[in-house]
Enzyme design. Structure first.
Site, PDB file in Angstrom:
ATOM      1  N   ASN A  66      47.366  37.025  29.813  1.00  0.00           N
ATOM      2  CA  ASN A  66      46.149  36.407  29.247  1.00  0.00           C
ATOM      3  C   ASN A  66      46.084  34.907  29.539  1.00  0.00           C
ATOM      4  O   ASN A  66      45.559  34.135  28.742  1.00  0.00           O
ATOM      5  CB  ASN A  66      46.017  36.685  27.735  1.00  0.00           C
ATOM      6  CG  ASN A  66      44.653  36.346  27.138  1.00  0.00           C
ATOM      7  OD1 ASN A  66      44.541  36.016  25.961  1.00  0.00           O
ATOM      8  ND2 ASN A  66      43.603  36.399  27.931  1.00  0.00           N
TER       9      ASN A  66
ATOM     10  N   ASP B  60      47.722  40.107  40.585  1.00  0.00           N
ATOM     11  CA  ASP B  60      48.296  39.074  39.729  1.00  0.00           C
ATOM     12  C   ASP B  60      48.534  37.817  40.563  1.00  0.00           C
ATOM     13  O   ASP B  60      49.342  37.843  41.499  1.00  0.00           O
ATOM     14  CB  ASP B  60      49.619  39.622  39.173  1.00  0.00           C
ATOM     15  CG  ASP B  60      50.310  38.648  38.245  1.00  0.00           C
ATOM     16  OD1 ASP B  60      49.883  37.482  38.170  1.00  0.00           O
ATOM     17  OD2 ASP B  60      51.287  39.061  37.601  1.00  0.00           O
TER      18      ASP B  60
ATOM     19  N   CYS C 204      44.651  41.448  30.843  1.00  0.00           N
ATOM     20  CA  CYS C 204      45.636  41.383  31.933  1.00  0.00           C
ATOM     21  C   CYS C 204      47.028  41.367  31.313  1.00  0.00           C
ATOM     22  O   CYS C 204      47.183  41.827  30.170  1.00  0.00           O
ATOM     23  CB  CYS C 204      45.377  40.189  32.847  1.00  0.00           C
ATOM     24  SG  CYS C 204      45.492  38.576  32.041  1.00  0.00           S
TER      25      CYS C 204
ATOM     26  N   SER D  38      42.487  37.520  33.042  1.00  0.00           N
ATOM     27  CA  SER D  38      41.508  37.861  31.992  1.00  0.00           C
ATOM     28  C   SER D  38      40.760  36.651  31.428  1.00  0.00           C
ATOM     29  O   SER D  38      39.580  36.791  31.066  1.00  0.00           O
ATOM     30  CB  SER D  38      42.115  38.742  30.897  1.00  0.00           C
ATOM     31  OG  SER D  38      43.181  38.109  30.249  1.00  0.00           O
TER      32      SER D  38
ATOM     33  N   CYS E 191      45.865  33.977  33.301  1.00  0.00           N
ATOM     34  CA  CYS E 191      45.315  33.837  34.661  1.00  0.00           C
ATOM     35  C   CYS E 191      44.037  34.658  34.866  1.00  0.00           C
ATOM     36  O   CYS E 191      42.941  34.098  34.958  1.00  0.00           O
ATOM     37  CB  CYS E 191      46.343  34.246  35.705  1.00  0.00           C
ATOM     38  SG  CYS E 191      47.828  33.211  35.719  1.00  0.00           S
TER      39      CYS E 191
HETATM   40  P1  4NP Z   1      47.892  37.167  34.099  1.00  0.00           P
HETATM   41  O1  4NP Z   1      49.046  36.522  35.013  1.00  0.00           O
HETATM   42  O2  4NP Z   1      48.404  38.524  33.662  1.00  0.00           O
HETATM   43  O3  4NP Z   1      46.730  37.275  35.030  1.00  0.00           O
HETATM   44  O4  4NP Z   1      47.666  36.209  32.952  1.00  0.00           O
HETATM   45  C1  4NP Z   1      50.358  36.392  34.601  1.00  0.00           C
HETATM   46  C2  4NP Z   1      50.720  35.363  33.775  1.00  0.00           C
HETATM   47  C3  4NP Z   1      52.045  35.219  33.410  1.00  0.00           C
HETATM   48  C4  4NP Z   1      53.002  36.097  33.864  1.00  0.00           C
HETATM   49  C5  4NP Z   1      52.627  37.148  34.688  1.00  0.00           C
HETATM   50  C6  4NP Z   1      51.305  37.292  35.046  1.00  0.00           C
HETATM   51  N1  4NP Z   1      54.372  35.922  33.511  1.00  0.00           N
HETATM   52  O5  4NP Z   1      55.206  36.698  33.993  1.00  0.00           O
HETATM   53  O6  4NP Z   1      54.694  35.031  32.722  1.00  0.00           O
END
Ligand code: 4NP
Length: 154
Positions: free
Chosen positions: A11, A122, A8, A15, A13
């Site tokens: 990494n 997301d 994702c 994945s 949330c």
């Molecule tokens: P993930 O979610 O891609 O499912 O781990 C996110 C985690 C952090 C961020 C974006 C999406 N961020 O912008 O910090």
């Protein structure tokens, strides 16, 4: 050994949940499952507490996971690379060195018999409900990974 990588953005949330759910369905002697993020914002961090809580609700412990960034070496280390959304897919395939690398990558929900190009949304900026929705999508998708992608015969 079949080697599967879930990817994702951060990494923390989606994945990590995908990794934990698939691991709970396979024999670890036969299938390696890891996860990574296309971005480096959260390297070394534990999964988001909301992902940890959602996994725990289904008796899956993902607390030992630590975020890492996807690298080109992952094309050599894994047989199947599942991207959670189209942006992740684009960023992973942009690093592919050849057709063989590119062919390892697919959009996670394309394994479902629903219209193609669907994404695991997301959940980072949303509420807890988003994590439950992600869990349900990944539970269905990983059932099909077990059925279609992982060899069933010894
Ligand atoms: P993930 O979610 O891609 O499912 O781990 C996110 C985690 C952090 C961020 C974006 C999406 N961020 O912008 O910090």
């Amino acid at each position: 050994m079949t080697r599967v990588l879930m990817v994702c953005l951060g990494n923390i949330c989606r994945s990590p949940l995908a990794e934990g759910i698939l691991k709970s369905k396979v024999n670890s002697n036969k299938v390696t499952v890891e996860s990574a993020g296309t971005a480096g914002y959260h390297i070394g961090k534990s999964p988001d507490p909301r992902s940890i809580a959602t996994a725990a609700k289904y008796n899956i412990d993902i607390t030992d996971q630590r975020a890492r960034q996807f690298t080109v070496d992952d094309f050599d280390k894994f047989d199947h690379i599942f991207a959670m959304d189209k942006e992740n897919y684009k960023n992973i395939t942009a690093l592919a060195r050849n057709t063989s690398d590119r062919e390892k990558v697919s959009l996670m929900l394309d394994i479902l018999n629903t219209p193609r190009n669907k994404e695991v949304p997301d959940p980072y900026y949303g509420g807890d409900q988003g994590f439950e929705h992600v869990y349900q999508l990944l539970d269905k998708a990983t059932d099909l990974v077990v059925e279609k992608v992982i060899p069933q015969l010894d």
